[in-house]
Write a protein that holds these residues in place. Structure first.
Motif, short mmCIF file in Angstrom:
data_model
loop_
_atom_site.label_atom_id
_atom_site.label_comp_id
_atom_site.label_asym_id
_atom_site.label_seq_id
_atom_site.Cartn_x
_atom_site.Cartn_y
_atom_site.Cartn_z
N LYS A 320 26.78 17.58 9.32
CA LYS A 320 25.81 16.48 9.41
C LYS A 320 25.70 15.75 8.07
O LYS A 320 25.63 14.52 8.01
CB LYS A 320 24.45 17.06 9.82
CG LYS A 320 23.55 16.09 10.48
CD LYS A 320 24.02 15.77 11.86
CE LYS A 320 23.29 14.68 12.54
NZ LYS A 320 23.97 14.26 13.77
N MET A 321 25.71 16.54 6.98
CA MET A 321 25.61 15.92 5.65
C MET A 321 26.79 14.97 5.40
O MET A 321 26.64 13.95 4.75
CB MET A 321 25.60 16.99 4.55
CG MET A 321 24.33 17.77 4.46
SD MET A 321 24.51 19.06 3.19
CE MET A 321 23.82 20.46 4.01
N LEU A 322 27.96 15.35 5.93
CA LEU A 322 29.13 14.50 5.71
C LEU A 322 28.97 13.11 6.35
O LEU A 322 29.60 12.15 5.93
CB LEU A 322 30.40 15.17 6.26
CG LEU A 322 30.94 16.34 5.45
CD1 LEU A 322 32.12 16.98 6.17
CD2 LEU A 322 31.39 15.89 4.06
N TYR A 323 28.12 13.04 7.36
CA TYR A 323 27.87 11.73 7.96
C TYR A 323 26.88 10.91 7.15
O TYR A 323 26.68 9.74 7.41
CB TYR A 323 27.32 11.89 9.39
CG TYR A 323 28.40 12.17 10.38
CD1 TYR A 323 29.20 11.15 10.86
CD2 TYR A 323 28.63 13.46 10.81
CE1 TYR A 323 30.22 11.41 11.75
CE2 TYR A 323 29.64 13.74 11.71
CZ TYR A 323 30.44 12.72 12.17
OH TYR A 323 31.44 12.97 13.05
N ASP A 324 26.26 11.59 6.18
CA ASP A 324 25.26 10.92 5.37
C ASP A 324 25.87 9.72 4.66
O ASP A 324 26.99 9.79 4.16
CB ASP A 324 24.72 11.92 4.33
CG ASP A 324 23.46 11.43 3.66
OD1 ASP A 324 23.57 10.49 2.86
OD2 ASP A 324 22.39 11.98 3.95
N LYS A 325 25.13 8.64 4.57
CA LYS A 325 25.71 7.43 3.97
C LYS A 325 25.96 7.56 2.47
O LYS A 325 26.59 6.73 1.85
CB LYS A 325 24.86 6.21 4.27
CG LYS A 325 23.42 6.32 3.93
CD LYS A 325 22.69 5.07 4.38
CE LYS A 325 21.21 5.24 4.06
NZ LYS A 325 20.31 5.08 5.10
N LYS A 326 25.46 8.65 1.86
CA LYS A 326 25.64 8.79 0.42
C LYS A 326 26.97 9.45 0.06
O LYS A 326 27.22 9.77 -1.07
CB LYS A 326 24.48 9.57 -0.18
CG LYS A 326 23.20 8.75 -0.23
CD LYS A 326 22.00 9.54 -0.65
CE LYS A 326 21.46 10.42 0.43
NZ LYS A 326 21.04 9.75 1.64
N LYS A 327 27.84 9.70 1.06
CA LYS A 327 29.10 10.35 0.70
C LYS A 327 30.08 9.34 0.09
O LYS A 327 30.10 8.17 0.44
CB LYS A 327 29.73 11.05 1.91
CG LYS A 327 30.41 10.14 2.87
CD LYS A 327 31.11 10.91 3.95
CE LYS A 327 31.79 9.92 4.88
NZ LYS A 327 32.74 10.45 5.79
N ILE A 328 30.91 9.81 -0.85
CA ILE A 328 31.97 8.98 -1.41
C ILE A 328 33.27 9.67 -1.03
O ILE A 328 33.49 10.83 -1.40
CB ILE A 328 31.87 8.88 -2.95
CG1 ILE A 328 30.60 8.13 -3.34
CG2 ILE A 328 33.09 8.18 -3.52
CD1 ILE A 328 30.39 8.05 -4.85
N GLY A 329 34.12 9.01 -0.26
CA GLY A 329 35.32 9.68 0.25
C GLY A 329 34.90 10.87 1.07
O GLY A 329 33.98 10.77 1.90
N ASN A 330 35.50 12.05 0.79
CA ASN A 330 35.15 13.22 1.59
C ASN A 330 34.25 14.21 0.87
O ASN A 330 33.89 15.24 1.42
CB ASN A 330 36.42 13.93 2.06
CG ASN A 330 36.75 13.49 3.47
OD1 ASN A 330 35.85 13.04 4.20
ND2 ASN A 330 38.01 13.59 3.83
#
Ligand SMILES: NC(=O)c1ccc[n+]([C@@H]2O[C@H](COP(=O)([O-])OP(=O)(O)OC[C@H]3O[C@@H](n4cnc5c(N)ncnc54)[C@H](O)[C@@H]3O)[C@@H](O)[C@H]2O)c1
Length: 360
Positions: A320-330
């Protein structure tokens, strides 16, 4: 042929925020003296209207025909296309002009949809925000973010549209139920952690008065947080850099909130997010063990840690965190405190440290 339209001119979105006790009646003075609109459209929700109908009439509208009131359901679901359509149809029936004005009286839901409507009606009209929850007073009414939700995610459709005036009357907070109240206190703790060391110490010393909704304690806390958020918004209005520190606790918190199907309140999810992300900060960002323990203790003593994360596997939460908009790349990036009252942003953190902190 190519033409360049140079549109770099800065628009002036400056506005005043008034904070105090028993100041709701100033709303009318501000409207008459500063704006003099031809129509005022008040948007509020069912709960707020039930409690404050008489006050709104006595201190704001009187019997004036300039005021029109729309009451929407008291629910996050009101931040929807359906409610937007309904309100737009009703409001445009009134034949408004560019001199008409919207007034939001309510929590973040009412403020967000009212701001959004104000940004699109007639390509933008003025609105006043009278926030009535802690979240709305210290967070959603400051900084011009407006939004509605889609069925896929929250706040996906929105604008930056600043209110023309924000009136924060802390009297409203006395009628919040305890869950809503603590939900907001969590936001105050977050603000203190990212930028207000003295406010955090004040919370520690006065936690009993906080639980008793002491009026003076609340007024001080609201003033501290609003001043701080206002400064951040002035430095970074569109969240390109410094405004990101306000997302501390939110990468983990949002994942938990979303995985609960929004059954746990935002503030409680963020409290758990702050515990996990403080541990990440302890491992990676120089946060001392003493500060880590102080944070955990304050969150515990105010009964904000509902331990929902224990019911959610780390892998599910991480996905779920990976879907967070604050991710850069992976890789995931976090806003992380360095010490109580100081935060840095864009910190890349690898999965096994997040897992360590989540399971801690
Ligand atoms: N725009 C932003 O920058 C921003 C920032 C944070 C949150 N938000 C949004 O704000 C919303 C959450 O705001 P919220 O926590 O205020 O929720 P909310 O507006 O749903 O209000 C919570 C509950 O409290 C009731 N209530 C409001 N004022 C009251 C009062 N004085 N007395 C008694 N009951 C009262 C409401 O009827 C509702 O049932 C979310 O939609 C979130 O996305 C926006």
């Amino acid at each position: 042929m190519y033409l360049t339209l140079k549109l770099k001119k800065n628009f002036d979105y400056s506005h005043q925020i008034e904070i105090g006790k028993s100041i709701f009646s100033h709303t009318r003075e501000v409207i008459e003296n500063e704006f003099n609109p031809d129509k005022c459209i008040i948007i509020t929700d069912e709960n707020v209207f039930k409690i404050y109908k008489q006050k709104i009439k006595k201190e704001l509208t009187g019997n004036s025909k300039h005021f029109h009131i729309y009451v929407i359901p008291a629910d996050e679901k009101s931040k929807s296309q359906k409610t937007r359509d309904f309100l737009e149809n009703e409001i445009t029936k009134l034949r408004l002009s560019r001199d008409s004005m919207l007034i939001a009286i309510g929590g973040g839901v009412v403020g967000d949809i009212t701001g959004f409507l104000a940004s699109t009606l007639l390509r933008g009209i003025k609105y006043i925000n009278v926030p009535t929850t802690i979240i709305a007073q210290v967070d959603s009414s400051i900084g011009g973010k407006t939004a509605i939700n889609t069925k896929y995610a929250k706040n996906l459709i929105g604008t930056f549209h600043y209110p023309s005036f924000v009136l924060i009357d802390t009297d409203f907070l006395q009628t919040l139920d305890m869950d809503e109240y603590l939900n907001g206190i969590s936001e105050i703790i977050k603000t203190s952690l990212v930028g207000l060391e003295n406010t955090f110490s004040f919370l520690e010393k006065n936690y009993k008065s906080v639980l008793e909704k002491n009026e003076n304690v609340l007024l001080k806390l609201i003033k501290d947080c609003v001043s701080f958020k206002s400064k951040i918004v002035m430095i970074d209005p569109t969240e390109k850099n410094w405004r990101k520190i306000l997302n501390f606790g939110h990468t983990v918190g949002h994942a938990l909130e979303s995985l609960s199907g929004y059954r746990i309140k935002h503030g409680f999810a963020i409290a758990e997010g702050m515990i996990t992300e403080s541990y990440i900060a302890f491992v990676t960002n120089g946060l001392s063990e003493v500060d880590l323990l102080r944070i955990q203790y304050l969150i515990d003593i105010l009964n904000l840690d509902k331990k929902f994360r224990r019911k959610i596997s780390f892998n599910k939460a991480y996905d779920k965190m990976l879907y967070d908009k604050k991710k850069i790349g992976n890789s995931l990036t976090f806003s992380l405190i360095k010490k109580i009252g100081l935060c840095s942003f864009n910190n890349k953190v690898n999965k096994h440290i997040i897992e360590l902190a989540y399971r801690h």
